[in-house]
Design a protein around this motif. Structure first.
Motif, short mmCIF file in Angstrom:
data_model
loop_
_atom_site.label_atom_id
_atom_site.label_comp_id
_atom_site.label_asym_id
_atom_site.label_seq_id
_atom_site.Cartn_x
_atom_site.Cartn_y
_atom_site.Cartn_z
N CYS A 22 0.86 -1.18 0.00
CA CYS A 22 0.00 0.00 0.00
C CYS A 22 0.89 1.22 0.00
O CYS A 22 1.59 1.49 0.98
N SER A 23 0.86 1.95 -1.09
CA SER A 23 1.64 3.18 -1.21
C SER A 23 0.79 4.35 -0.74
O SER A 23 -0.36 4.51 -1.18
N PHE A 29 4.06 10.33 6.41
CA PHE A 29 3.86 8.90 6.59
C PHE A 29 4.34 8.43 7.95
O PHE A 29 3.71 7.57 8.56
N SER A 30 5.42 8.99 8.45
CA SER A 30 6.00 8.49 9.69
C SER A 30 5.08 8.70 10.88
O SER A 30 5.24 8.04 11.91
N SER A 70 3.84 -4.73 8.08
CA SER A 70 5.08 -3.97 8.30
C SER A 70 5.00 -2.68 7.51
O SER A 70 4.10 -2.48 6.69
N ARG A 71 5.96 -1.79 7.76
CA ARG A 71 5.96 -0.51 7.06
C ARG A 71 7.39 -0.10 6.75
O ARG A 71 8.31 -0.44 7.50
N ASP A 72 7.55 0.62 5.66
CA ASP A 72 8.83 1.18 5.27
C ASP A 72 8.63 2.68 5.15
O ASP A 72 8.08 3.17 4.15
N LYS A 75 9.89 4.48 2.04
CA LYS A 75 9.15 4.28 0.80
C LYS A 75 7.68 4.66 0.93
O LYS A 75 6.91 4.47 -0.02
N ASN A 76 7.27 5.15 2.11
CA ASN A 76 5.86 5.49 2.34
C ASN A 76 4.94 4.32 1.97
O ASN A 76 3.90 4.52 1.31
N THR A 77 5.32 3.15 2.38
CA THR A 77 4.61 1.95 1.97
C THR A 77 4.36 1.04 3.16
O THR A 77 5.22 0.88 4.03
#
Length: 122
Positions: A22-23, A29-30, A70-72, A75-77
């Motif tokens: 999911c972008s 985002f953080s 999970s999240r990155d 990458k805002n994903t």
């Protein structure tokens, strides 16, 4: 305005795996919490998993131990790794988000993606 775009759905045999992505754009985002819900025709949207901005996670009982969120932040994903898939996991999977902590209540979320279809065959 927040935009969320899901990808990664498809057709898989029971016992197989898929990873949904999911972008997210339009928010910091953080500081944003995200969740995955799923829906089948004629049924209400069902909570699957969520991850808060600080990394805390929630899982539905039906997927705990099989799915991992999970999240990155770079990458805002947000990802949903789905293992040991079952036919009852077949649904349209939606990504959504909110500020503050993640919850399992769909009414708490404002913006939603268009969904990605997951079909698990026997």
């Amino acid at each position: 305005q927040v935009q969320l775009a899901e990808s990664g759905g498809g057709l898989v045999q029971a016992g197989g795996s898929l990873r949904l992505s999911c972008s997210v754009s339009g928010r910091t985002f953080s500081s944003y919490s995200n969740a995955w819900f799923r829906q089948t025709p004629g049924k209400e949207r069902e909570f699957v998993s969520a991850i808060s901005w600080n990394g805390n996670t929630l899982y539905a009982d039906s997927v705990r131990g099989r799915f991992t969120i999970s999240r990155d932040n770079g990458k805002n994903t947000v990802y949903l790794q789905m293992n040991s898939l079952k036919p009852e996991d077949t649904a349209l999977y939606f990504c959504t988000g909110k500020y503050l902590r993640a919850t399992s209540t769909p009414q708490d979320y404002e913006y939603w993606g268009q969904g990605t279809q997951v079909t698990v065959s026997t």
